[in-house]
Structure formats: C-alpha cells, structure tokens
Design a protein around this motif. Structure first.
Motif, PDB file in Angstrom:
ATOM      1  N   LEU A 221       0.954  -1.331   0.098  1.00  0.00           N
ATOM      2  CA  LEU A 221      -0.044  -0.160   0.065  1.00  0.00           C
ATOM      3  C   LEU A 221       0.781   1.355   0.112  1.00  0.00           C
ATOM      4  CD1 LEU A 221      -2.652  -1.076   2.427  1.00  0.00           C
ATOM      5  CD2 LEU A 221      -2.883  -0.847   0.017  1.00  0.00           C
ATOM      6  N   ASP A 222       2.218   0.927   0.461  1.00  0.00           N
ATOM      7  CA  ASP A 222       2.892   2.311   0.400  1.00  0.00           C
ATOM      8  C   ASP A 222       3.492   2.756  -0.994  1.00  0.00           C
ATOM      9  OD1 ASP A 222       2.993   2.868   3.190  1.00  0.00           O
ATOM     10  OD2 ASP A 222       4.364   1.077   3.647  1.00  0.00           O
ATOM     11  N   VAL A 239      -5.861  -8.145   0.288  1.00  0.00           N
ATOM     12  CA  VAL A 239      -5.454  -7.420   1.485  1.00  0.00           C
ATOM     13  C   VAL A 239      -4.178  -6.664   1.043  1.00  0.00           C
ATOM     14  CG1 VAL A 239      -6.449  -9.113   2.890  1.00  0.00           C
ATOM     15  CG2 VAL A 239      -3.776  -9.230   2.446  1.00  0.00           C
ATOM     16  N   GLY A 240      -3.794  -5.763   2.101  1.00  0.00           N
ATOM     17  CA  GLY A 240      -2.585  -4.932   1.929  1.00  0.00           C
ATOM     18  C   GLY A 240      -1.737  -4.764   3.048  1.00  0.00           C
ATOM     19  N   PHE A 241      -0.374  -4.136   2.831  1.00  0.00           N
ATOM     20  CA  PHE A 241       0.280  -4.036   3.734  1.00  0.00           C
ATOM     21  C   PHE A 241       1.110  -2.781   3.856  1.00  0.00           C
ATOM     22  CE2 PHE A 241       3.098  -5.907   0.572  1.00  0.00           C
ATOM     23  CZ  PHE A 241       4.133  -5.298   0.645  1.00  0.00           C
ATOM     24  N   VAL A 245       0.552   2.194  10.668  1.00  0.00           N
ATOM     25  CA  VAL A 245      -0.534   1.618  11.521  1.00  0.00           C
ATOM     26  C   VAL A 245      -1.540   1.011  10.458  1.00  0.00           C
ATOM     27  CG1 VAL A 245      -2.193   1.995  13.150  1.00  0.00           C
ATOM     28  CG2 VAL A 245      -0.202   3.026  13.363  1.00  0.00           C
ATOM     29  N   PRO A 246      -1.716  -0.347  10.623  1.00  0.00           N
ATOM     30  CA  PRO A 246      -2.787  -0.951   9.563  1.00  0.00           C
ATOM     31  C   PRO A 246      -4.315  -0.869  10.060  1.00  0.00           C
ATOM     32  CG  PRO A 246      -1.823  -2.417  11.214  1.00  0.00           C
ATOM     33  CD  PRO A 246      -1.144  -1.292  11.547  1.00  0.00           C
ATOM     34  N   ALA A 247      -4.863  -0.760   8.978  1.00  0.00           N
ATOM     35  CA  ALA A 247      -6.464  -0.646   9.341  1.00  0.00           C
ATOM     36  C   ALA A 247      -6.864  -1.924   9.145  1.00  0.00           C
ATOM     37  CB  ALA A 247      -7.145   0.109   8.031  1.00  0.00           C
ATOM     38  N   ASP A 248      -8.033  -2.145   9.177  1.00  0.00           N
ATOM     39  CA  ASP A 248      -8.902  -3.368   9.359  1.00  0.00           C
ATOM     40  C   ASP A 248      -8.665  -4.003   7.987  1.00  0.00           C
ATOM     41  OD1 ASP A 248      -9.553  -3.394  11.846  1.00  0.00           O
ATOM     42  OD2 ASP A 248     -11.783  -3.052  11.247  1.00  0.00           O
ATOM     43  N   GLU A 250      -5.513  -5.200   6.736  1.00  0.00           N
ATOM     44  CA  GLU A 250      -4.231  -4.897   6.664  1.00  0.00           C
ATOM     45  C   GLU A 250      -2.982  -5.334   7.425  1.00  0.00           C
ATOM     46  OE1 GLU A 250      -5.293  -0.625   4.737  1.00  0.00           O
ATOM     47  OE2 GLU A 250      -3.887  -0.680   6.314  1.00  0.00           O
ATOM     48  N   LEU A 251      -2.038  -5.344   7.257  1.00  0.00           N
ATOM     49  CA  LEU A 251      -0.729  -5.645   7.912  1.00  0.00           C
ATOM     50  C   LEU A 251      -0.083  -4.614   7.905  1.00  0.00           C
ATOM     51  CD1 LEU A 251      -1.243  -8.464   6.498  1.00  0.00           C
ATOM     52  CD2 LEU A 251       0.433  -9.362   7.673  1.00  0.00           C
ATOM     53  N   GLY A 252       0.793  -4.238   9.289  1.00  0.00           N
ATOM     54  CA  GLY A 252       1.552  -2.951   9.240  1.00  0.00           C
ATOM     55  C   GLY A 252       2.038  -3.014  10.504  1.00  0.00           C
ATOM     56  N   VAL A 253       2.685  -1.809  10.934  1.00  0.00           N
ATOM     57  CA  VAL A 253       3.698  -1.591  12.070  1.00  0.00           C
ATOM     58  C   VAL A 253       3.121  -0.610  13.040  1.00  0.00           C
ATOM     59  CG1 VAL A 253       5.918  -0.847  12.548  1.00  0.00           C
ATOM     60  CG2 VAL A 253       5.729  -2.091  10.554  1.00  0.00           C
ATOM     61  N   VAL A 254       3.137  -1.306  14.434  1.00  0.00           N
ATOM     62  CA  VAL A 254       2.849  -0.413  15.471  1.00  0.00           C
ATOM     63  C   VAL A 254       3.691  -0.438  16.643  1.00  0.00           C
ATOM     64  CG1 VAL A 254       0.750  -0.071  17.242  1.00  0.00           C
ATOM     65  CG2 VAL A 254       0.299  -0.689  15.117  1.00  0.00           C
ATOM     66  N   ASP A 255       4.182   0.603  17.070  1.00  0.00           N
ATOM     67  CA  ASP A 255       5.350   0.567  18.127  1.00  0.00           C
ATOM     68  C   ASP A 255       6.521  -0.558  17.924  1.00  0.00           C
ATOM     69  OD1 ASP A 255       3.853   2.643  19.520  1.00  0.00           O
ATOM     70  OD2 ASP A 255       2.561   1.143  20.622  1.00  0.00           O
ATOM     71  N   GLY A 256       6.799  -0.470  16.676  1.00  0.00           N
ATOM     72  CA  GLY A 256       8.100  -1.392  16.587  1.00  0.00           C
ATOM     73  C   GLY A 256       7.801  -2.589  16.511  1.00  0.00           C
ATOM     74  N   LYS A 257       6.356  -3.142  16.246  1.00  0.00           N
ATOM     75  CA  LYS A 257       5.989  -4.536  16.060  1.00  0.00           C
ATOM     76  C   LYS A 257       5.185  -4.601  14.673  1.00  0.00           C
ATOM     77  CE  LYS A 257       5.612  -5.389  21.097  1.00  0.00           C
ATOM     78  NZ  LYS A 257       6.487  -4.140  21.354  1.00  0.00           N
ATOM     79  N   LEU A 258       5.577  -5.736  14.106  1.00  0.00           N
ATOM     80  CA  LEU A 258       4.666  -6.175  12.823  1.00  0.00           C
ATOM     81  C   LEU A 258       3.388  -6.893  13.428  1.00  0.00           C
ATOM     82  CD1 LEU A 258       7.572  -6.073  11.640  1.00  0.00           C
ATOM     83  CD2 LEU A 258       6.971  -7.775  10.164  1.00  0.00           C
ATOM     84  N   LEU A 259       2.457  -6.085  12.975  1.00  0.00           N
ATOM     85  CA  LEU A 259       1.019  -6.540  13.354  1.00  0.00           C
ATOM     86  C   LEU A 259       0.142  -6.980  12.170  1.00  0.00           C
ATOM     87  CD1 LEU A 259      -0.754  -6.273  15.987  1.00  0.00           C
ATOM     88  CD2 LEU A 259      -1.701  -4.186  15.119  1.00  0.00           C
ATOM     89  N   ASP A 260      -0.617  -8.022  12.346  1.00  0.00           N
ATOM     90  CA  ASP A 260      -1.675  -8.493  11.365  1.00  0.00           C
ATOM     91  C   ASP A 260      -2.957  -8.119  11.831  1.00  0.00           C
ATOM     92  OD1 ASP A 260      -3.205 -10.111   9.645  1.00  0.00           O
ATOM     93  OD2 ASP A 260      -2.791 -11.949  10.547  1.00  0.00           O
ATOM     94  N   ARG A 261      -3.836  -7.328  10.727  1.00  0.00           N
ATOM     95  CA  ARG A 261      -5.147  -6.928  11.294  1.00  0.00           C
ATOM     96  C   ARG A 261      -5.850  -7.464  10.106  1.00  0.00           C
ATOM     97  NH1 ARG A 261      -6.720  -1.330  13.540  1.00  0.00           N
ATOM     98  NH2 ARG A 261      -8.436  -2.744  14.037  1.00  0.00           N
TER      99      ARG A 261
END
Length: 483
Positions: A221-222, A239-241, A245-248, A250-261
């Motif tokens: 998505l970037d 889906v996107g990455f 910060v990922p939306a529903d 998406e996958l993304g990064v929050v506070d230095g962590k890879l997050l799957d939403r």
C-alpha cells in the motif's frame, strides 16, 4: 489438460536453465522436445544430449502444425521472430511457468501444491526467502523456486515433494503465464524497469498484476502503483500491507512491532529490530512474507520464528566491512532506480557508487528525493553520463566522478569474458578508490547501481564480488585519502 501433447513435438525456445528443466517433464508426459536457440553453442549442447534441434533458418520453412506447443524461456520477447512466427501460424505459446502450472494441476509429480507467488520490481528474492524461512519454521515441506534460481519444474520433481512452493516470478514469467492462480500472491511494488521489454509501464504493471489472480491477493500500500492494482485484483480477497498503522484488512507496524489485522483481529508477528535486512525495505518484505503465509493459516509464532531465522542473502544491502568508521555496503542487486532508492534511504550520508544499463528507466525522481543524503557520486558503466546529467540537474552541489575504462576500447558483450572480467574488476577498484577519497567516519560507501550489470560484468553477483574484493583490499589509513 496435457493429453494433447502426448506423442507430439513441442518446441523449446531457449536453451537456458528454464529450457533444460522442461526436457524430462515433456518426456514424462510422452511429448518429444525439440530445442531452438540463437546460440550455436547452446544448440550443440542440446544435440549432444540426443535432443532434436531446430535452427532459426530451418524454422523459417517449417510446418508449424508439427508443434503441439511452443514453450518459451521467459526472456524471449513476444515480438522475437520465432515466437511471432509461431503465433502467426496458430501454434500456442506458453512460458515455462505456465507449463509448470499445468504439470502441477495434472498431478504428474504428486498432489497439487499450494503456490505462494511473489513479484514486484524490488524485494522479490528477499521476500521469497522470508516466505520459505517461515514455512520451514512451521514444519511445512516447502521450496523456494522460480526466478530465485531453482526452476519450478525441478521443484515439482523432487522426491519427497514439497507441499508449498514459495515462487518468485518476474514480469517476464508472469507475462507468459496467464493461467497461474496462486493460493496467495503479492505485488510488492511497481516502478520503472524492463520497459524496453514490455513497451511501457502499463504493460509492465499488468504483467505484475497476474500475481493477484488467485485466492488471496496482497499489495504493497505504500507504493502507489501496487496499491492501485488492488482495484484491479481478480483474487477472491485482496489485503494490503504498509509500514505504518494498519487498518482492518491490513498488515502494518505499530510501536516497532509487525501487526496482522488482515487474518485476525490483531496479532503481533515480529519485532522490527529482528528483521534482516534492516530498514524500510526489509520491513516491507517481511510484512509481505507474513501476509502470504498467514493466508494459508501459518500461526503467528512461526512467522516470528521464520523472520528471526532469515538473514539477507549476498549482494542485497550486505555489509562488506567497516574501515575507519566508514561502512561499505554491497547492494549490487539494486538493478533499477526503485531498488537504489530503498538502499540509499537506509543511510544518512552516502557516497553512491552507481551505473550500468538503465534499461529505459529514469533516475531524475530518485536523485531529487535522495539528494540531501549524497556526499558524492561515483559512476561507472554505459549509462554513467545519463546519471551524471540527472545529478547535475537535481543535485548540482554533489561532487560527481565518472570512472571510465581508461581507454577507447569497447565495454560491451565481451566484458565478462577473459580479460574483460579483469578490466571490469579494475574499473571497480578505481571507483572504490575514488569513493574512499570522499569518505569520512560515519559515511556509507554504497554500491546501489540503479542499473543492470551486463555492460561490464557477467551478472550482478560478479559486480558485487568485484566491489567486495576492492573493499577488502583497503586499509584503515586509506579513508579520507584523496585519490
């Protein structure tokens, strides 16, 4: 699907790695391979293996109805004489990946595999390697194949066979593989590359978009072009990455962590600091690999373990050594401006070693974006003057040195062989010496050519080895010494 080949001749166009991989599968399904290639040595090798060969001259008068199928190596352009003649005479043309897909669907070598397809202008090999590492961590029998080096057909023929294929595919391979429907496929990014082959960015992007024809499509998505392909995706779900910060969905990064939403409400997958290679490009590749493996229900713990295990391969933002407080980074795999951009943005003060064959790509946008990070630029290769002109337009304050061959001899196809390789290595050594003259503690001397290597070197790995050899010959006292 492949019964129509039994007892028939199949023309194998191109005697390279992919061409060789076709022979046994064709024989296994009862077809008769016939090999054609532009090189006399290649035809002689094929003939030496007992294969029937067809020269370009003999094909001019051939009865094309004898061939049930033409299977082309991915690098052959649609307008090449052999393929154009085949199409004109009504012979079907497939790529080796298309053939591999139907071999798998026909269960020639066991149960149908799950294909996880990776494409994009940059990051394909790193992402594919990450996918394979995650699958290994999960205990899933898998193999990395395709454009990464191992032909898909060779992977399918392994015994015991893999359950899942981590498949790197180039735009060429996707162009010739319209039937592939992966379990999950990702388009990492799309930037100018191979425009001379495809005829323009739209056709290039359309080829990449074929990775989004399966069950799950994933887009970066970037990257604006990759993101736009989400609207054209033919996947059942897309889906996107993003590095943010990922939306529903998406996958993304929050506070230095890879997050799957995307595949769960919210699952932490890994720490940014554990990703190799470091930097935004490495994190993006990790998110893409996580998306593909989560798409087939690999648990978050195995995503984390696989990414912890993964280490960047050679010539991909690899640290050669540090000398006198200066880091020397080999990113010879950065064969286009988009890849060079990621490499440069990972460092604050860069002496940029660039040049080679731009393949129709433009560097103006790249230079405009990274100008404030450039301490100096040292240029080699065929399109060094083009890059120098762009630097003059967009970064006139940056010192630029073009290192030429030192004579008026050609630097073309003969360069990688014999004395040509020595000549290329000597030019690289001079370029490194010039770069060292600009370097001070805290700087990075970065080989990120933004261009292909074949004008001077055998391939990008030769270019990277040449750079590393020159760097390893340095002493601490060389830093800051003007060349």
């Amino acid at each position: 699907m492949l019964e129509f080949l039994r007892g028939r001749d199949v023309l194998v166009a191109g005697w390279g790695v992919s061409g060789r991989s076709l022979i046994e599968p064709l024989r296994d399904i009862g077809a008769r391979p016939v090999v054609t290639d532009a090189g006399a040595a290649a035809l002689a090798e094929a003939a030496g293996l007992g294969l029937e060969i067809a020269t370009s001259v003999s094909l001019e008068t051939t009865d094309w109805s004898r061939f049930a199928l033409v299977i082309t190596s991915p690098g052959w352009r649609p307008d090449s004489p052999v393929l154009a003649a085949a199409v004109a005479e009504g012979a079907p043309v497939w790529g080796d990946v298309e053939f591999a897909w139907w071999v798998d669907q026909a269960r020639i070598y066991g149960p149908v595999r799950k294909w996880l397809v990776v494409t994009g202008t940059n990051g394909k090999t790193t992402t594919t390697s990450m996918v394979h590492a995650i699958l290994r961590a999960a205990g899933i029998a898998s193999v990395a194949c395709g454009n990464i080096g191992l032909p898909i057909l060779d992977a399918l023929r392994r015994n015991p066979g893999p359950q899942v294929l981590a498949v790197e595919l180039s735009s060429f391979q996707l162009h010739w593989a319209p039937s592939v429907r992966p379990e999950a496929g990702v388009v990492l990014n799309v930037a100018e590359d191979h425009l001379d082959w495809h005829g323009g960015l739209d056709a290039y992007a359309a080829a990449k978009a074929r990775a989004l024809f399966g069950r799950i499509g994933v887009v970066g998505l970037d990257d604006p072009v990759a993101a736009s392909l989400a609207r054209k995706s033919k996947a059942r779900r897309t889906v996107g990455f993003r590095i943010g910060v990922p939306a529903d969905g998406e996958l993304g990064v929050v506070d230095g962590k890879l997050l799957d939403r995307a595949f769960t409400k919210a699952a932490i997958l890994a720490e940014v600091g554990d990703i190799s290679p470091q930097g935004p490009a490495g994190v993006a590749d990790a998110l893409a690999a996580a998306a593909l493996t989560r798409a087939i229900d690999v648990a978050p713990q195995f995503v984390r373990e696989g990414l912890l295990e993964h280490r960047v391969g050679p010539h991909r933002s690899a640290l050669v050594r540090e000398v006198g407080g200066v880091e020397f980074i080999d990113d010879s795999k950065a064969t286009n401006p988009h890849a060079a951009r990621s490499a440069i943005l990972a460092h604050q003060q860069v002496i940029w070693l660039a040049g080679g064959q731009l393949k129709g790509a433009h560097v103006d946008d790249l230079i405009e974006e990274v100008a404030d990070r450039l301490v100096a630029a040292v240029l080699i290769g065929a399109d060094a003057p083009t890059i120098a002109a762009a630097l003059a337009r967009h970064a006139p304050e940056v010192p630029v040195v073009e290192v030429d061959s030192g004579d008026d001899g050609p630097m073309g196809d003969s360069m990688p062989m014999g004395g040509g390789a020595d000549k290329a290595d000597a030019i690289m050594a001079r370029a490194v010496a010039v770069a060292v003259g600009f370097a001070r503690g805290g700087d990075t001397v970065l080989l990120a050519p933004a261009a292909a290597s074949l004008d001077m070197f055998a391939d990008y790995t030769h270019r990277g080895r040449s750079f590393a050899a020159a760097v390893n010959a340095l002493e601490d006292g060389d830093i800051g010494r003007q060349s």
